[in-house]
Structures are given as C-alpha cells and as structure tokens.
Design a protein around this motif. Structure first.
Motif, PDB file in Angstrom:
ATOM      1  N   MET A   1       0.847  -1.202   0.000  1.00  0.00           N
ATOM      2  CA  MET A   1       0.000   0.000   0.000  1.00  0.00           C
ATOM      3  C   MET A   1       0.876   1.242   0.000  1.00  0.00           C
ATOM      4  SD  MET A   1      -3.033   1.001   2.633  1.00  0.00           S
ATOM      5  CE  MET A   1      -4.006  -0.348   1.985  1.00  0.00           C
ATOM      6  N   SER A   2       0.542   2.233  -0.723  1.00  0.00           N
ATOM      7  CA  SER A   2       1.333   3.451  -0.829  1.00  0.00           C
ATOM      8  C   SER A   2       1.136   4.337   0.387  1.00  0.00           C
ATOM      9  CB  SER A   2       0.925   4.237  -2.088  1.00  0.00           C
ATOM     10  OG  SER A   2       1.457   5.536  -2.032  1.00  0.00           O
ATOM     11  N   ASN A   3       2.223   5.010   0.799  1.00  0.00           N
ATOM     12  CA  ASN A   3       2.134   5.950   1.906  1.00  0.00           C
ATOM     13  C   ASN A   3       1.339   7.186   1.545  1.00  0.00           C
ATOM     14  OD1 ASN A   3       3.342   4.593   3.919  1.00  0.00           O
ATOM     15  ND2 ASN A   3       5.270   5.720   3.912  1.00  0.00           N
TER      16      ASN A   3
ATOM     17  N   PHE B   1      -1.246  11.757   9.131  1.00  0.00           N
ATOM     18  CA  PHE B   1      -0.795  11.740  10.523  1.00  0.00           C
ATOM     19  C   PHE B   1      -1.500  12.851  11.297  1.00  0.00           C
ATOM     20  CE2 PHE B   1       2.443   9.929   7.826  1.00  0.00           C
ATOM     21  CZ  PHE B   1       2.644   8.703   8.439  1.00  0.00           C
ATOM     22  N   LYS B   2      -2.089  12.449  12.423  1.00  0.00           N
ATOM     23  CA  LYS B   2      -2.830  13.394  13.259  1.00  0.00           C
ATOM     24  C   LYS B   2      -2.647  12.992  14.721  1.00  0.00           C
ATOM     25  CE  LYS B   2      -6.772  12.316  11.214  1.00  0.00           C
ATOM     26  NZ  LYS B   2      -8.205  12.297  10.792  1.00  0.00           N
ATOM     27  N   THR B   3      -3.026  13.897  15.624  1.00  0.00           N
ATOM     28  CA  THR B   3      -3.080  13.496  17.034  1.00  0.00           C
ATOM     29  C   THR B   3      -4.303  12.600  17.231  1.00  0.00           C
ATOM     30  OG1 THR B   3      -4.385  15.387  17.741  1.00  0.00           O
ATOM     31  CG2 THR B   3      -1.976  15.650  17.751  1.00  0.00           C
ATOM     32  N   LEU B   4      -4.392  12.022  18.425  1.00  0.00           N
ATOM     33  CA  LEU B   4      -5.455  11.053  18.703  1.00  0.00           C
ATOM     34  C   LEU B   4      -6.602  11.638  19.528  1.00  0.00           C
ATOM     35  CD1 LEU B   4      -3.223   7.945  19.549  1.00  0.00           C
ATOM     36  CD2 LEU B   4      -4.531   8.339  17.446  1.00  0.00           C
TER      37      LEU B   4
ATOM     38  N   PHE C   1      -3.315   7.299   9.941  1.00  0.00           N
ATOM     39  CA  PHE C   1      -4.657   6.995   9.449  1.00  0.00           C
ATOM     40  C   PHE C   1      -4.618   6.671   7.957  1.00  0.00           C
ATOM     41  CE2 PHE C   1      -5.206   9.482  13.231  1.00  0.00           C
ATOM     42  CZ  PHE C   1      -6.350   8.988  13.844  1.00  0.00           C
ATOM     43  N   ASP C   2      -5.214   5.550   7.600  1.00  0.00           N
ATOM     44  CA  ASP C   2      -5.402   5.193   6.196  1.00  0.00           C
ATOM     45  C   ASP C   2      -6.845   5.583   5.855  1.00  0.00           C
ATOM     46  OD1 ASP C   2      -5.592   4.113   3.698  1.00  0.00           O
ATOM     47  OD2 ASP C   2      -4.776   2.145   4.234  1.00  0.00           O
ATOM     48  N   GLY C   3      -6.998   6.723   5.219  1.00  0.00           N
ATOM     49  CA  GLY C   3      -8.335   7.296   5.072  1.00  0.00           C
ATOM     50  C   GLY C   3      -8.796   7.735   6.449  1.00  0.00           C
ATOM     51  N   ASP C   4      -9.922   7.232   6.910  1.00  0.00           N
ATOM     52  CA  ASP C   4     -10.375   7.575   8.261  1.00  0.00           C
ATOM     53  C   ASP C   4     -10.138   6.439   9.253  1.00  0.00           C
ATOM     54  OD1 ASP C   4     -12.223   5.766   7.377  1.00  0.00           O
ATOM     55  OD2 ASP C   4     -13.989   7.027   7.733  1.00  0.00           O
ATOM     56  N   LYS C   5      -9.364   5.419   8.823  1.00  0.00           N
ATOM     57  CA  LYS C   5      -9.123   4.246   9.676  1.00  0.00           C
ATOM     58  C   LYS C   5      -7.757   4.338  10.346  1.00  0.00           C
ATOM     59  CE  LYS C   5      -9.162  -0.815   9.522  1.00  0.00           C
ATOM     60  NZ  LYS C   5     -10.042  -0.939  10.699  1.00  0.00           N
ATOM     61  N   LEU C   6      -7.744   4.236  11.677  1.00  0.00           N
ATOM     62  CA  LEU C   6      -6.496   4.241  12.436  1.00  0.00           C
ATOM     63  C   LEU C   6      -5.739   2.935  12.189  1.00  0.00           C
ATOM     64  CD1 LEU C   6      -4.775   5.701  14.658  1.00  0.00           C
ATOM     65  CD2 LEU C   6      -6.056   4.338  16.333  1.00  0.00           C
TER      66      LEU C   6
ATOM     67  N   VAL D   1      -0.778  -1.929  12.921  1.00  0.00           N
ATOM     68  CA  VAL D   1      -1.475  -3.173  12.571  1.00  0.00           C
ATOM     69  C   VAL D   1      -0.677  -3.920  11.505  1.00  0.00           C
ATOM     70  CG1 VAL D   1      -3.732  -2.272  13.220  1.00  0.00           C
ATOM     71  CG2 VAL D   1      -2.943  -2.020  10.852  1.00  0.00           C
ATOM     72  N   GLN D   2      -0.829  -5.236  11.478  1.00  0.00           N
ATOM     73  CA  GLN D   2       0.017  -6.065  10.610  1.00  0.00           C
ATOM     74  C   GLN D   2      -0.053  -5.658   9.143  1.00  0.00           C
ATOM     75  OE1 GLN D   2      -0.307 -10.346  11.449  1.00  0.00           O
ATOM     76  NE2 GLN D   2      -1.155  -9.829  13.463  1.00  0.00           N
ATOM     77  N   SER D   3      -1.227  -5.275   8.656  1.00  0.00           N
ATOM     78  CA  SER D   3      -1.395  -4.954   7.228  1.00  0.00           C
ATOM     79  C   SER D   3      -0.609  -3.720   6.789  1.00  0.00           C
ATOM     80  CB  SER D   3      -2.882  -4.727   6.911  1.00  0.00           C
ATOM     81  OG  SER D   3      -3.387  -3.646   7.697  1.00  0.00           O
ATOM     82  N   HIS D   4      -0.148  -2.898   7.757  1.00  0.00           N
ATOM     83  CA  HIS D   4       0.517  -1.645   7.395  1.00  0.00           C
ATOM     84  C   HIS D   4       1.960  -1.572   7.907  1.00  0.00           C
ATOM     85  CE1 HIS D   4      -3.552  -0.529   6.342  1.00  0.00           C
ATOM     86  NE2 HIS D   4      -3.109   0.610   5.833  1.00  0.00           N
ATOM     87  N   ARG D   5       2.521  -2.722   8.250  1.00  0.00           N
ATOM     88  CA  ARG D   5       3.913  -2.721   8.687  1.00  0.00           C
ATOM     89  C   ARG D   5       4.848  -2.647   7.475  1.00  0.00           C
ATOM     90  NH1 ARG D   5       3.113  -7.317  13.397  1.00  0.00           N
ATOM     91  NH2 ARG D   5       1.711  -6.035  14.665  1.00  0.00           N
TER      92      ARG D   5
END
Length: 283
Positions: free
Chosen positions: A1-3, A8-11, A59-64, A89-93
C-alpha cells in the motif's frame, strides 16, 4: 500500500473503542502478547499520564492503523514524555510508520517545551530498537521484572505496618536508582486509592518501605534507608507482600542497582523479563 494514503494526526478525536481495537490488533503477535479490556486500557492511559492530544496516529483514510501513546509529566522541573506504547497493525507494517509518526509529533511536543523522551523496548526486539535509533533514541539502561516468594520473617526490632501516607520527598533519599516511568512517584500518586504502602520502622524511625498496586499486584517502589540495610528489613517487607499477594512481582527494576540485584538473587526472586530503556534528549 502506498504511503500517499496515510495521514498523521493526534489522537484527541479518536474514540477509545477504536483505539483499543487497534491497540489489541497491533500487540496480538507481540513477543509478550497483550490484550486489554477497556477498563484496564483506560487505567493504563490514566496511570501513565497519556495525553491523546499529544499522541500520534497514522490513518489510512479515516481508519487508524498505527499509534504512539504519549504520557506527559514533569520531574524536577523538567518536562518529560514517555512512549507508553507504539503499535502498527500487521497490514501496514514495513512502511516506517513509527518513524513518520515521530516526525509528525516531535515538533508538536517541542513547541510545548518537551525535549526529553523515553521509552522501553523488550530485549531481543531488534527491529523496534533499530527503528527508534533511526529517530535518535539511544539505550540508557536495562530494566528487569522479578518474581518469586519470600518466607515469613519475624525481626523483633522491626515493626512492619501498612500506612496511608509517605513523605515522598524524604524517601527519595533511600533510593540508589531512579524508578522507571511506571513506578515513579507522580505515576504512583495518580492512583493512590489502589496503592498499598508497607512501611518498616526501627525505634519509631522509618527504615524502609514498599508500595504495591492492589489491582495488578505489581510492586512499584521498594527501598531501605542506607543505615538500616543488611538487618533483614528488606526481606521482612518482601515477606509481607508475599503473605498478602501470594508472591512478589516487581516491574521494571533498574539493573544498575547491583545491590538490589544481588539481594533479589539471594532471596530466590527470578528475572521474568528484560527491557531496554531508551532516551532522546535535544535542546
């Protein structure tokens, strides 16, 4: 997946259930697997002084998909930051998200006067260690957990009793090393209702003490005043904890305290994990 899709935002706007779900997912395959219920997770955030407004999220879109949880505190007039947890999460390592989250959040913290950062890495987690080194962190000390049981002790000259109050400034003079973040006085004081203080007195004088958490049974602070050492006081305190909880469970004890290390070994307390504390300090 492309960066390109990652933001990047605060939580501060992230709901706790979403954050907890991602936390549990990120740590599901960790060397010491963690899965927390919401109440325990909220307690961790509170105890460790975590500020979601100064914590970073990927965040990938609106998903943390990744996070750095930051605890904030002040020690001796110095503002400090503690990385209470980093997870992806494993999918974004494999996308260097931890470094990018730091690139985003460090200037935010620096603008507020936070220039001292620390974190802990499990011994053997070379990948995480290298990632933090690329941010600028360096190993500062080794921390160990210890557990075991200590047989009951009766020392006529020593009175062991539970107390509700300690002179926290005074007992610092008993220390040979500084406690880790989770065991430092401000951290302990945040949940005093859950902490039990066991004190040892010799002729009415405070000679030693131990603080443990009644929720998880972890011993947080333990010290004997220098002139009262080698008189069985430390052993009596640990025996009292064994009697109350079934065992002693120390967390994050500084390996530089060679006297305590030899003492624990002589009592049969065994190391059960090993962490590297790492620090980043800049002007």
């Amino acid at each position: 997946m492309s960066n390109m899709a990652i933001q990047f935002k605060t939580l501060e706007s992230t709901e706790i259930p979403e954050l907890l779900e991602v936390f549990n997912s990120a740590f599901s395959d960790y060397a010491l697997p963690m899965r927390m219920e919401e109440a325990i997770f909220l307690r961790k955030l509170f105890i460790e002084g975590v500020s979601l407004g100064f914590s970073a999220g990927a965040f990938d879109g609106d998903k943390l998909v990744g996070f750095i949880l930051h605890g904030l505190d002040e020690f001796n007039g110095e503002k400090r930051v503690f990385n209470a947890a980093t997870g992806v999460v494993q999918s974004h390592r494999g996308q260097r998200l931890a470094k990018q989250m730091y690139n985003y959040i460090l200037p935010v913290l620096k603008a507020q006067g936070y220039r001292h950062h620390q974190l802990e890495v499990l011994n053997g987690n070379i990948k995480a260690e290298r990632a933090y080194e690329k941010v600028g962190f360096r190993k500062s000390r080794d921390l160990f957990g210890y557990e075991g049981t200590v047989a009951p002790q009766i020392i006529p000259a020593v009175e062991i009793k539970e107390v509700k109050y300690l002179d926290w400034i005074k007992v610092q003079s008993f220390w040979d090393v500084q406690p880790a973040w989770q065991n430092h006085t401000p951290t302990v004081q945040r949940t005093m209702k859950d902490q039990k203080i066991i004190a040892a007195y010799v002729e009415g004088n405070l000679a030693g003490y131990l603080v443990y958490d009644t929720v998880n049974g972890r011993s947080k602070q333990f010290a004997v005043k220098k002139e009262y050492r080698r008189q069985g006081i430390g052993t009596a305190l640990l025996a009292n904890v064994t009697q109350a909880l079934g065992k002693v469970n120390f967390v994050n004890y500084d390996d530089n305290d060679k006297g305590a290390k030899a003492f624990f070994d002589a009592l049969g307390l065994k190391p059960n994990y090993h962490l590297h504390e790492m620090t980043l300090v800049y002007s």
